[in-house]
Design a protein around this motif. Structure first.
Motif, mmCIF file in Angstrom:
data_model
loop_
_atom_site.group_PDB
_atom_site.id
_atom_site.type_symbol
_atom_site.label_atom_id
_atom_site.label_comp_id
_atom_site.label_asym_id
_atom_site.label_seq_id
_atom_site.Cartn_x
_atom_site.Cartn_y
_atom_site.Cartn_z
ATOM 1 N N ILE A 184 1.115 -1.260 0.358
ATOM 2 C CA ILE A 184 0.772 0.234 0.244
ATOM 3 C C ILE A 184 0.895 0.823 0.190
ATOM 4 O O ILE A 184 2.080 1.310 0.902
ATOM 5 C CB ILE A 184 -0.994 -0.348 1.257
ATOM 6 C CG1 ILE A 184 -1.758 -1.446 1.108
ATOM 7 C CG2 ILE A 184 -1.981 1.776 0.850
ATOM 8 C CD1 ILE A 184 -2.826 -1.039 2.436
ATOM 9 N N LYS A 187 -0.927 3.081 -4.923
ATOM 10 C CA LYS A 187 -1.748 1.970 -4.677
ATOM 11 C C LYS A 187 -2.526 2.199 -3.236
ATOM 12 O O LYS A 187 -1.615 2.231 -2.547
ATOM 13 C CB LYS A 187 -0.687 0.853 -4.573
ATOM 14 C CG LYS A 187 -1.589 -0.905 -5.372
ATOM 15 C CD LYS A 187 -0.189 -1.651 -5.584
ATOM 16 C CE LYS A 187 -0.618 -2.677 -5.264
ATOM 17 N NZ LYS A 187 -0.054 -3.885 -5.872
ATOM 18 N N GLN A 188 -3.278 1.698 -3.018
ATOM 19 C CA GLN A 188 -4.655 1.479 -1.860
ATOM 20 C C GLN A 188 -5.011 -0.335 -1.605
ATOM 21 O O GLN A 188 -4.390 -0.786 -2.084
ATOM 22 C CB GLN A 188 -5.363 1.848 -1.724
ATOM 23 C CG GLN A 188 -5.144 3.675 -1.879
ATOM 24 C CD GLN A 188 -4.565 4.509 -0.651
ATOM 25 O OE1 GLN A 188 -4.735 5.148 0.086
ATOM 26 N NE2 GLN A 188 -2.891 4.304 -1.325
ATOM 27 N N ALA A 189 -4.934 -0.206 -0.809
ATOM 28 C CA ALA A 189 -6.165 -1.687 0.001
ATOM 29 C C ALA A 189 -7.325 -1.757 -1.027
ATOM 30 O O ALA A 189 -6.746 -1.529 -1.851
ATOM 31 C CB ALA A 189 -6.713 -1.135 1.050
ATOM 32 N N GLU A 190 -7.292 -3.342 -1.247
ATOM 33 C CA GLU A 190 -8.123 -4.088 -2.623
ATOM 34 C C GLU A 190 -7.247 -3.622 -3.740
ATOM 35 O O GLU A 190 -8.422 -4.068 -5.180
ATOM 36 C CB GLU A 190 -9.647 -3.853 -2.375
ATOM 37 C CG GLU A 190 -9.770 -4.021 -1.017
ATOM 38 C CD GLU A 190 -11.565 -3.674 -0.815
ATOM 39 O OE1 GLU A 190 -11.627 -2.407 -1.461
ATOM 40 O OE2 GLU A 190 -11.801 -3.544 0.316
ATOM 41 N N ASP A 191 -5.968 -3.219 -3.556
ATOM 42 C CA ASP A 191 -5.466 -3.244 -4.971
ATOM 43 C C ASP A 191 -6.213 -1.962 -6.350
ATOM 44 O O ASP A 191 -6.235 -1.738 -7.573
ATOM 45 C CB ASP A 191 -5.191 -3.896 -6.368
ATOM 46 C CG ASP A 191 -4.133 -4.278 -7.221
ATOM 47 O OD1 ASP A 191 -3.048 -4.282 -6.494
ATOM 48 O OD2 ASP A 191 -4.713 -4.822 -8.356
ATOM 49 N N LYS A 192 -6.638 -1.319 -5.131
ATOM 50 C CA LYS A 192 -7.191 0.344 -6.254
ATOM 51 C C LYS A 192 -6.049 1.354 -6.273
ATOM 52 O O LYS A 192 -4.986 1.526 -5.468
ATOM 53 C CB LYS A 192 -7.925 1.384 -5.348
ATOM 54 C CG LYS A 192 -9.418 0.016 -4.809
ATOM 55 C CD LYS A 192 -10.347 0.901 -4.186
ATOM 56 C CE LYS A 192 -11.655 0.175 -3.680
ATOM 57 N NZ LYS A 192 -12.430 0.929 -2.899
ATOM 58 N N LYS A 193 -5.811 1.620 -7.548
ATOM 59 C CA LYS A 193 -4.603 2.450 -8.366
ATOM 60 C C LYS A 193 -5.768 3.540 -8.686
ATOM 61 O O LYS A 193 -6.210 3.618 -8.588
ATOM 62 C CB LYS A 193 -4.306 1.672 -8.842
ATOM 63 C CG LYS A 193 -2.844 0.792 -8.648
ATOM 64 C CD LYS A 193 -2.409 -0.408 -9.451
ATOM 65 C CE LYS A 193 -1.440 -1.318 -9.208
ATOM 66 N NZ LYS A 193 -1.750 -2.300 -9.967
#
Ligand SMILES: [Fe+2]
Length: 363
Positions: free
Chosen positions: A71, A106-112
């Motif tokens: 993350i 890039k964040q949790a749950e592969d959010k970009k």
């Protein structure tokens, strides 16, 4: 924007990359605003919010920017600061943005790219793209193609198929000029990020060449460089002029070393593509640098290079002539640092480009 047609063009198109929000950014935007642009192109690396911890303090944790890190730490109010700073300009002048690596966040749950995709408007649907990462639009007689370097660009992928469709529908009698933009350059001679986007070049350059793209605009390298017309590292009158304009004023260091200087050639193994998982940057198999990774002098395709903060202005005059000017921050706002006319001569190239296009259609 003026309606599409070969006789109508926006007056002055300002081009910036790697802005951030620093004292250098302030000078860049002040000078740019004084030069009264009609359209603004921002070629990625917008706020550098990902170089701030969630408590708001700055960080030099550059490894936090790599996508392998689970993350990214990022401080979203930097986006708000930046938006307020830019408001005076972008409330009056339309701005088109394409993503850089600092927008991945890039964040949790592969959010970009969440802030990037949420805070700007993109004509994705209108241009047949279902993505905020790549799209196209017209501004008078210019067709702009904005490409994503940090999403799939392989020939089997969605972006490439969209690009093929988009290029096939361009009517050069309506939009004679074809300008492409994405963040990391293919033709930069600086040591920083040297040949880092080589995999993207391998996948896409032939397609752009086959349609006679006139100008390519990039950022990422924190300096200025302008190429001669080039294709596959060879001087080619039918290739585009590549311009790297990543000198907007960001908080990272300026690029000052060239890969062709003694002791500054990076090792090929230092330039794998961390985003596509590929490795394309091998030693040259032809030309003056054959069997080497770097030239031993400024490459022929590199026409002008300088490590100064600044920005560019593109003025398309008619179907044939466009004036490109680069302004450095340490000069007054109206003093030009580099200037050339870019001349379209499509009658010299149809055979080259047709052969290339047919070859690609066959494989
Ligand atoms: Fe970048």
């Amino acid at each position: 924007m003026p309606i599409s047609g070969p006789k109508s063009y926006p007056g002055r198109i300002a081009v910036v990359g790697d802005l951030g929000l620093t004292y250098n950014t302030t000078t860049t935007i002040n000078h740019l605003t004084s030069n009264e642009p009609d359209l603004l192109l921002l070629i990625g690396d917008v706020t550098y919010a990902n170089l701030y911890l969630t408590n708001g303090t700055g960080s030099d944790c550059y490894s936090c920017s790599f996508p392998q890190t689970p993350i990214h730490e990022t401080y979203q109010p930097r986006w708000d600061y930046w938006g307020r700073f830019m408001q005076n300009l972008v409330s009056k002048v339309p701005m088109m943005v394409v993503e850089g690596n600092h927008e991945i966040e890039k964040q949790a749950e592969d959010k970009k790219f969440v802030a990037y995709s949420s805070r700007f408007a993109f004509p994705s649907e209108e241009s047949g793209s279902s993505s905020t990462f790549y799209y196209s639009f017209n501004a008078g007689g210019i067709h702009f193609i904005m490409l994503g370097a940090y999403t799939d660009y392989a020939r089997t992928g969605e972006q490439y198929k969209w690009l093929e469709r988009d290029l096939a529908t361009v009517d050069r009698s309506v939009t004679p000029w074809l300008v492409a933009a994405w963040h990391p350059p293919w033709y930069s001679t600086y040591k920083a990020h040297y040949r880092e986007a080589e995999c993207m070049r391998v996948h896409i350059e032939d397609l752009l060449y086959s349609y006679g793209v006139d100008i390519v605009l990039n950022g990422h390298i924190h300096a200025y460089e302008r190429s001669n017309r080039v294709y596959n590292y060879n001087l080619d009158p039918c290739g585009p002029v590549h311009i790297t304009i990543g000198d907007g004023g960001n908080r990272e260091k300026m690029a000052i070393n060239f890969a062709d200087e003694p002791g500054h050639c990076p090792d090929p193994s230092s330039t794998p593509d961390p985003y596509m998982g590929g490795f394309c940057a091998t030693n040259f198999t032809f030309g003056p640098a054959v069997s080497k990774f770097c030239w031993d002098r400024q490459p022929d395709y590199s026409a002008f290079r300088e490590s100064s903060f600044g920005y560019g202005i593109l003025e398309v005059k008619n179907e044939t002539w466009a004036l490109w000017s680069w302004y450095r921050n340490q000069d007054s706002y109206n003093e030009v640092g580099d200037q050339i006319y870019i001349v379209r001569q499509p009658h010299l190239c149809p055979i080259n480009q047709k052969v290339c296009r047919e070859y690609f259609a066959a494989i």
